[in-house]
Write an enzyme that holds these catalytic residues in place. Structure first.
Site, PDB file in Angstrom:
ATOM      1  N   SER A   1       0.839  -1.195   0.000  1.00 43.09           N
ATOM      2  CA  SER A   1       0.000   0.000   0.000  1.00 43.09           C
ATOM      3  C   SER A   1       0.882   1.257   0.000  1.00 43.09           C
ATOM      4  O   SER A   1       1.687   1.437  -0.919  1.00 43.09           O
ATOM      5  CB  SER A   1      -0.959  -0.037   1.189  1.00 43.09           C
ATOM      6  OG  SER A   1      -1.926   0.976   1.095  1.00 43.09           O
TER       7      SER A   1
ATOM      8  N   ASP B   1      -9.114  -4.251  -6.153  1.00 48.62           N
ATOM      9  CA  ASP B   1      -8.745  -3.355  -5.055  1.00 48.62           C
ATOM     10  C   ASP B   1      -9.665  -2.133  -5.053  1.00 48.62           C
ATOM     11  O   ASP B   1      -9.852  -1.486  -6.082  1.00 48.62           O
ATOM     12  CB  ASP B   1      -7.288  -2.923  -5.252  1.00 48.62           C
ATOM     13  CG  ASP B   1      -6.718  -2.167  -4.071  1.00 48.62           C
ATOM     14  OD1 ASP B   1      -7.494  -1.636  -3.251  1.00 48.62           O
ATOM     15  OD2 ASP B   1      -5.474  -2.097  -3.973  1.00 48.62           O
TER      16      ASP B   1
ATOM     17  N   HIS C   1      -7.460  -5.305  -1.512  1.00 49.04           N
ATOM     18  CA  HIS C   1      -6.322  -4.444  -1.209  1.00 49.04           C
ATOM     19  C   HIS C   1      -5.338  -5.026  -0.194  1.00 49.04           C
ATOM     20  O   HIS C   1      -4.131  -5.027  -0.429  1.00 49.04           O
ATOM     21  CB  HIS C   1      -6.812  -3.088  -0.701  1.00 49.04           C
ATOM     22  CG  HIS C   1      -5.698  -2.118  -0.431  1.00 49.04           C
ATOM     23  ND1 HIS C   1      -4.919  -1.573  -1.436  1.00 49.04           N
ATOM     24  CD2 HIS C   1      -5.200  -1.609   0.736  1.00 49.04           C
ATOM     25  CE1 HIS C   1      -4.007  -0.776  -0.916  1.00 49.04           C
ATOM     26  NE2 HIS C   1      -4.149  -0.773   0.413  1.00 49.04           N
TER      27      HIS C   1
END
Length: 587
Positions: free
Chosen positions: A405, A498, A536
């Site tokens: 991320s 995501d 994600h």
């Protein structure tokens, strides 16, 4: 498996002493059989075809004189009274055979009889049935004239002896396991509930409905879930499909992984019938149901002999995880996302797989900046790389870097400015700095990638979809990380479902920039994994899937996208490829 011992002494008048164990809750049965004892429900002379006649007697109810004996023989090869017998196929068909519940074997020093018998039970009194059959065995003249003691061991299975086997019972978190349930009633519905209490004391669970096979077995490697939290053959789905038990209070809780020295204890409970929904909604105690069998499995984050130590070296802050032994080992810097601090689960497991891993904090930890509004600089990450390379247990070839991320764009920035980073893995990261700028060693600054809050979607229950929050870095070149300067191997992992980033947009932007500025690197150094169905939050394999949870920077519950099964499969592929790269490139 339940084992009972039966001693038969014909000199003293055959007496059956039956000791039952392992929770059957039946008192011992003692029966006195006359020397010429004949079974109550049929009369026949012993011989090689005795088994055929026993089967026929049991199949035809009119030939049974005792209505307390309800049972049937199973059609399996046997050896009795000097000759093998086999229940005819037609008889087996009429019985409607379902499952073997036990077998006994008799042996004698002169070997006048030795062989197995197998039984199946379709009624409430299997012990009376078996005792009566043994009475038939005692009627044999060979037996009645014997002067020594016969010893018989009897093994009993069935729903009252149901058992869960989790293999291996203790392992690392990233290990797959086999879960098998045996001794169930055949061809019946059961619910498997898998439970976990995380490091903050929050309880999670998954449920799945299975139908046992003809042997009373459910093998998760082969058996398909009919419903519950998932359907189909998915052996590890109970581990990844965990959701908060108290959905009204903790609907969007994320499993806490903050204490890697404490293993996860998974509990498995099997209940009769398909009751997954009420189990999750009300719980077993409220429903008044008890499991037919239970088991636990322990899953460790840290491998045996691995060590962890806090690091305070210059500006560098974090935790170092080392494998056992002298090394040297591939060195890896692990960067978490926008939650800040350190999240050690990946570092601990990578150390168990042979890497020396520095779980590096870069904000919201000890004396580091409290948030991402403070400018980051690649010089800090250079210090961390130098610290790791100076360690006597780390190979000197260079280091690997993993970023998830927000950590993904940090890893790309560091790799473009630090030549000792020989391989970088970015998982669901952006092509530009998120939430704050990055300063490079030559003084240049890549600005924070702009975002547009108006593009957020509000879903039911006020869950937010921020997929399109960030703008395209191709339209904002001052916010594009100079990925063309990365001279070593890059693995770019993209989850295509995501909901935190528009991964397809960032992926295509990177490819376009590389095609224009460094096509040779694109062809030779860059590797792309594009995963359908993945969301994600990327963790090591087989940890619970997170559907939605609180985002500290957005200050709201956000959806992370993906579905648990495809997401976990993507995590498995990334995990194995990442470890392979670290060991190949850093040897």
């Amino acid at each position: 498996m339940i084992v009972s011992n039966l001693d038969l002494d014909l000199d003293q008048g055959p007496a059956f002493g039956w000791g039952l164990c392992n929770g059957l809750q039946f008192p011992p049965i003692h029966m006195h059989i006359q020397q010429d004892g004949i079974p109550e429900f049929f009369s026949c002379e012993p011989g090689p075809d005795l088994l055929h006649r026993i089967a026929e007697a049991l199949i035809n109810p009119q030939s049974i004189r005792s209505n307390t004996i309800i049972g049937r023989l199973v059609g399996v090869p046997v050896c009795y009274a000097g000759g093998p017998g086999y229940i005819p196929k037609a008889a087996r068909a009429r019985v409607g055979l379902r499952r073997i519940i036990g077998s006994f074997q008799m042996s004698k020093s002169n070997s006048c009889y030795a062989g197995p018998m197998a039984f199946i039970y379709l009624g409430p009194t299997p012990f009376m049935m078996i005792i009566s059959l043994l009475k038939g065995a005692a009627s044999s003249q060979r037996f009645s004239k014997a002067s020594s003691c016969w010893h018989t061991s009897f093994k009993y299975g069935g729903s009252r002896a149901a058992h869960i086997t989790v293999s291996p019972p203790i392992c690392l978190v990233d290990n797959s396991v086999n879960v098998t349930i045996t001794g169930l009633d055949s061809n019946k519905l059961f619910t498997l509930q898998t439970s976990l209490t995380d490091h903050k004391g929050v309880s999670f669970a998954s449920v799945a409905h299975y139908r046992s096979d003809e042997n009373g077995t459910v093998d998760l490697d082969k058996s398909a879930s009919l419903g519950g939290h998932f359907a189909g053959v998915h052996p590890m789905a109970p581990f990844v499909h965990l959701f908060p038990k108290n959905a009204s209070k903790m609907k969007y809780a994320r499993v806490s992984l903050h204490d890697v020295e404490s293993p996860f204890e998974y509990k498995f409970d099997v209940y009769k019938k398909a009751i997954g929904y009420p189990l999750m909604a009300m719980g077993a105690e409220t429903l008044g149901v008890k499991p037919v069998c239970s088991a636990t499995q322990t899953r460790h984050f840290m491998g045996e002999g691995c060590t962890r130590m806090h690091v305070r070296h210059g500006r560098v802050r974090g935790v170092l995880h080392l494998p056992p032994g002298d090394g040297p080992f591939p060195g890896v810097v692990d960067l978490s996302g926008s939650s800040g601090g350190v999240r050690e689960q990946r570092a601990a497991l990578l150390a168990a797989r042979g890497c020396a891993v520095l779980c590096l904090a870069y904000f919201a930890y000890e004396d580091l900046p409290p948030d991402l509004t403070h400018q980051l600089d690649t010089a800090y990450f250079q210090e961390a790389v130098d610290y790791l390379l100076a360690h006597d247990k780390v190979t000197k070839t260079g280091v690997g870097m993993f970023g998830f991320s927000k950590g993904g764009d940090v890893a790309l920035s560091a790799a473009s400015d630090i030549p000792q980073v020989k391989v970088v893995v970015t998982a669901n990261g952006a092509a530009g700095p998120i939430f704050g700028p990055m300063k490079f060693k030559d003084g240049t600054v890549v600005k924070c990638l702009p975002f547009d809050e108006s593009r957020c979607l509000v879903l039911p229950n006020n869950v937010v979809d921020i997929t399109h929050l960030t703008l395209n870095p191709l339209d904002n070149p001052e916010s594009f990380i100079p990925v063309e300067k990365i001279k070593n191997h890059v693995l770019w992992f993209s989850s295509l479902e995501d909901k935190n980033f528009n991964n397809e947009m960032h992926l295509q932007a990177v490819k376009q920039r590389l095609k224009e500025k460094n096509p040779e690197a694109l062809a030779n150094n860059w590797e792309f994994m594009e995963e359908q169905g993945a969301g994600h939050i990327i963790e090591p394999p087989y940890l619970p899937f997170t559907e939605a949870s609180f985002h500290p920077l957005v200050q709201s519950i956000v959806t992370w996208g993906g579905n648990a099964l495809q997401h976990n499969q993507a995590e498995v592929r990334l995990w194995h490829r990442m470890i392979q790269l670290f060991k190949e490139k850093l040897a």
